[in-house]
Motif scaffolding. Structure first.
Motif, PDB file in Angstrom:
ATOM      1  N   VAL A 125       5.094   6.600  -7.004  1.00 43.47           N
ATOM      2  CA  VAL A 125       5.198   6.437  -5.555  1.00 43.47           C
ATOM      3  C   VAL A 125       6.554   6.943  -5.067  1.00 43.47           C
ATOM      4  N   LEU A 126       7.622   6.608  -5.799  1.00 43.93           N
ATOM      5  CA  LEU A 126       8.947   7.077  -5.395  1.00 43.93           C
ATOM      6  C   LEU A 126       9.027   8.597  -5.478  1.00 43.93           C
ATOM      7  N   GLY A 127       8.487   9.174  -6.543  1.00 38.97           N
ATOM      8  CA  GLY A 127       8.474  10.627  -6.668  1.00 38.97           C
ATOM      9  C   GLY A 127       7.741  11.288  -5.512  1.00 38.97           C
ATOM     10  N   ASP A 128       6.616  10.706  -5.123  1.00 43.96           N
ATOM     11  CA  ASP A 128       5.856  11.245  -3.986  1.00 43.96           C
ATOM     12  C   ASP A 128       6.662  11.113  -2.696  1.00 43.96           C
ATOM     13  N   GLY A 129       7.358   9.981  -2.537  1.00 44.55           N
ATOM     14  CA  GLY A 129       8.113   9.743  -1.316  1.00 44.55           C
ATOM     15  C   GLY A 129       9.317  10.646  -1.151  1.00 44.55           C
ATOM     16  N   LEU A 130       9.892  11.073  -2.272  1.00 47.58           N
ATOM     17  CA  LEU A 130      11.086  11.929  -2.225  1.00 47.58           C
ATOM     18  C   LEU A 130      10.746  13.416  -2.321  1.00 47.58           C
ATOM     19  N   LYS A 131       9.473  13.721  -2.454  1.00 49.82           N
ATOM     20  CA  LYS A 131       9.042  15.121  -2.553  1.00 49.82           C
ATOM     21  C   LYS A 131       9.505  15.909  -1.326  1.00 49.82           C
ATOM     22  N   GLY A 132      10.096  17.053  -1.569  1.00 48.53           N
ATOM     23  CA  GLY A 132      10.560  17.903  -0.481  1.00 48.53           C
ATOM     24  C   GLY A 132      11.992  17.643  -0.064  1.00 48.53           C
ATOM     25  N   GLU A 133      12.593  16.551  -0.538  1.00 44.38           N
ATOM     26  CA  GLU A 133      13.997  16.276  -0.224  1.00 44.38           C
ATOM     27  C   GLU A 133      14.901  17.136  -1.107  1.00 44.38           C
ATOM     28  N   ARG A 134      16.103  17.426  -0.625  1.00 47.10           N
ATOM     29  CA  ARG A 134      17.071  18.184  -1.420  1.00 47.10           C
ATOM     30  C   ARG A 134      17.515  17.314  -2.583  1.00 47.10           C
ATOM     31  N   ARG A 135      17.157  17.723  -3.802  1.00 41.33           N
ATOM     32  CA  ARG A 135      17.424  16.892  -4.978  1.00 41.33           C
ATOM     33  C   ARG A 135      18.899  16.595  -5.143  1.00 41.33           C
ATOM     34  N   GLU A 136      19.754  17.569  -4.844  1.00 37.56           N
ATOM     35  CA  GLU A 136      21.197  17.399  -5.043  1.00 37.56           C
ATOM     36  C   GLU A 136      21.789  16.331  -4.125  1.00 37.56           C
ATOM     37  N   SER A 137      21.063  15.969  -3.076  1.00 44.26           N
ATOM     38  CA  SER A 137      21.556  14.980  -2.119  1.00 44.26           C
ATOM     39  C   SER A 137      21.110  13.560  -2.443  1.00 44.26           C
ATOM     40  N   LEU A 138      20.406  13.396  -3.567  1.00 41.23           N
ATOM     41  CA  LEU A 138      19.879  12.095  -3.942  1.00 41.23           C
ATOM     42  C   LEU A 138      20.475  11.618  -5.261  1.00 41.23           C
ATOM     43  N   GLU A 139      20.507  10.307  -5.440  1.00 38.29           N
ATOM     44  CA  GLU A 139      20.834   9.701  -6.731  1.00 38.29           C
ATOM     45  C   GLU A 139      19.627   8.844  -7.121  1.00 38.29           C
ATOM     46  N   ILE A 140      18.940   9.250  -8.171  1.00 39.19           N
ATOM     47  CA  ILE A 140      17.727   8.556  -8.603  1.00 39.19           C
ATOM     48  C   ILE A 140      18.022   7.805  -9.894  1.00 39.19           C
ATOM     49  N   PHE A 141      17.738   6.499  -9.882  1.00 35.66           N
ATOM     50  CA  PHE A 141      17.956   5.644 -11.048  1.00 35.66           C
ATOM     51  C   PHE A 141      16.599   5.190 -11.596  1.00 35.66           C
ATOM     52  N   THR A 142      16.453   5.166 -12.904  1.00 39.47           N
ATOM     53  CA  THR A 142      15.294   4.516 -13.496  1.00 39.47           C
ATOM     54  C   THR A 142      15.714   3.853 -14.799  1.00 39.47           C
ATOM     55  N   LYS A 143      14.759   3.177 -15.457  1.00 39.89           N
ATOM     56  CA  LYS A 143      15.111   2.325 -16.596  1.00 39.89           C
ATOM     57  C   LYS A 143      14.056   2.411 -17.686  1.00 39.89           C
ATOM     58  N   VAL A 144      14.460   1.959 -18.883  1.00 41.47           N
ATOM     59  CA  VAL A 144      13.575   1.927 -20.047  1.00 41.47           C
ATOM     60  C   VAL A 144      13.818   0.646 -20.832  1.00 41.47           C
ATOM     61  N   TYR A 145      12.772   0.028 -21.321  1.00 43.92           N
ATOM     62  CA  TYR A 145      12.816  -1.101 -22.263  1.00 43.92           C
ATOM     63  C   TYR A 145      11.478  -1.826 -22.296  1.00 43.92           C
ATOM     64  N   TRP A 146      11.028  -2.332 -21.136  1.00 46.77           N
ATOM     65  CA  TRP A 146       9.855  -3.194 -21.095  1.00 46.77           C
ATOM     66  C   TRP A 146       8.580  -2.434 -21.455  1.00 46.77           C
ATOM     67  N   GLU A 185       0.843  -1.199   0.000  1.00 41.00           N
ATOM     68  CA  GLU A 185       0.000   0.000   0.000  1.00 41.00           C
ATOM     69  C   GLU A 185       0.878   1.248   0.000  1.00 41.00           C
ATOM     70  N   ASN A 186       0.378   2.310  -0.632  1.00 42.98           N
ATOM     71  CA  ASN A 186       1.185   3.514  -0.793  1.00 42.98           C
ATOM     72  C   ASN A 186       1.648   4.096   0.537  1.00 42.98           C
ATOM     73  N   GLU A 187       0.806   4.052   1.554  1.00 39.94           N
ATOM     74  CA  GLU A 187       1.191   4.615   2.848  1.00 39.94           C
ATOM     75  C   GLU A 187       2.392   3.884   3.432  1.00 39.94           C
ATOM     76  N   THR A 188       2.385   2.555   3.329  1.00 38.78           N
ATOM     77  CA  THR A 188       3.516   1.761   3.812  1.00 38.78           C
ATOM     78  C   THR A 188       4.749   1.999   2.951  1.00 38.78           C
ATOM     79  N   ALA A 189       4.545   2.122   1.641  1.00 38.04           N
ATOM     80  CA  ALA A 189       5.658   2.387   0.736  1.00 38.04           C
ATOM     81  C   ALA A 189       6.349   3.699   1.100  1.00 38.04           C
ATOM     82  N   LEU A 190       5.562   4.714   1.403  1.00 33.17           N
ATOM     83  CA  LEU A 190       6.140   6.006   1.766  1.00 33.17           C
ATOM     84  C   LEU A 190       6.917   5.912   3.072  1.00 33.17           C
ATOM     85  N   LYS A 191       6.451   5.079   4.003  1.00 36.95           N
ATOM     86  CA  LYS A 191       7.177   4.888   5.258  1.00 36.95           C
ATOM     87  C   LYS A 191       8.515   4.186   5.008  1.00 36.95           C
TER      88      LYS A 191
END
Length: 336
Positions: free
Chosen positions: A62-83, A29-35
């Motif tokens: 969900v990840l975007g919502d969870g990281l909202k408000g964090e200092r972007r420069e302090s994060l490394e965000i990975f994602t992927k493309v193909y499927w 569930e999204n609430e648990t995911a955010l925790k």
């Protein structure tokens, strides 16, 4: 938390990376995911891995919502493309220029960011010329939408060819994201030496073998309720290769080793992956915040050669080492 360089780049990533495959947007569930995301941040994790295909784009949101408000420069965000994603039309899949350009824009919107730190080809696309794919990735980098480019589950020959093209186009491949654990070591003979030579790191998924290396699955016993082995959304299929009593018996032989080191079996498994010098980070997933806190404790653990040898002896011949499996498991055509 310890940090490591990603390939021959200046980018440092947390050696424990939080990933949301098979969990966010579907199993949890999204609430648990955010925790869980909050627990990762509080534990010092700065690297987060997702993909557009996870829960058909919902996991990125969900990840975007969870990281909202964090200092972007302090994060490394990975994602992927193909499927395949979205309505799964003929161009909603693969590594064509069209799909890459449209996918990066969709990912950025869902992740609530102007750029991702690492954009990865989720598999090799046999139906698109590699030149087209690499040119598209070069343009994504030049547009500032991705800082670094990586691949996932590519074999050594594919990595070598793509690395050469990337160099000609003015950017560098920095990583490969393979499955890697005590039980699944198919990258060690060919992929790791090639990556070391060319300056790529491994960003490893499933370091606990879909939960088998936690020791919770017992030989001859029913699988625990609500575990990965009961997940009908993909988890049960992925874990099936390890759900053999011989494998499970061997895994239980690791328990005394973990106990002597005052580690949980999950911590031992993650720490084992991090002993490989070509590994930049191990991706952990979680359906509960306490799982994040447990796995993070593997950061910085040093296993002696004697301990590594004992692990090999305990697991014996159930370890999968065949280097041909990387190529054999690669899609032979675009999935529909």
């Amino acid at each position: 938390m310890k940090y490591r360089y990603l390939g021959n780049s200046g980018l440092k990533v947390s050696e424990i990376c939080f990933g949301n495959w098979l969990t966010h947007g579907s199993q949890v569930e999204n609430e648990t995911a955010l925790k869980c995301i909050r627990a990762a941040l509080d534990a010092g994790i700065t690297s987060f891995d997702t993909a557009d295909v996870y829960a058909n784009t919902a996991a990125e949101k969900v990840l975007g919502d969870g990281l909202k408000g964090e200092r972007r420069e302090s994060l490394e965000i990975f994602t992927k493309v193909y499927w395949p994603t979205g309505p799964k039309g003929p161009n909603d899949v693969g590594l064509s220029r069209k799909h890459i350009m449209e996918s990066i824009n969709g990912s950025l919107k869902r992740l609530r960011t102007d750029y991702v730190d690492l954009y990865q080809a989720h598999r090799y696309d046999v139906e698109t010329p590699l030149e087209e794919t690499m040119q598209a990735f070069a343009d994504v980098v030049r547009q500032g939408k991705a800082l670094y480019i990586g691949v996932s589950e590519w074999d050594a020959n594919q990595i070598r060819e793509a690395h050469g093209m990337a160099k000609e186009l003015g950017f560098q491949l920095v990583s490969n994201q393979p499955q890697y654990s005590m039980l699944w070591r198919v990258i060690e003979e060919w992929v790791v030496p090639t990556s070391t030579e060319l300056g790529l790191s491994q960003v490893c998924w499933s370091p606990v073998a879909q939960g088998v290396l936690t020791g919770k699955y017992l030989p001859g016993q029913p699988v625990p309720k609500n575990s990965r082995a009961t997940d009908t959304k993909g988890g049960a299929t992925m874990i099936q290769r390890f759900m053999d009593d011989t494998v499970l018996e061997r895994v239980q032989a690791l328990r005394p080793i973990a106990d002597e080191l005052d580690l949980t079996m999950a911590q031992l498994a993650v720490a084992w992956v991090l002993q490989n010098p070509n590994v930049a980070c191990a991706i952990i997933g979680a359906s509960r915040p306490r799982q994040v806190n447990e796995n993070v404790a593997a950061s910085g653990v040093v296993l002696t050669p004697a301990v590594m040898s004992r692990i090999d002896d305990a697991l014996g011949d159930v370890v999968v080492r065949n280097p041909m499996l990387t190529a054999e498991n690669s899609p032979k055509g675009r999935p529909s």
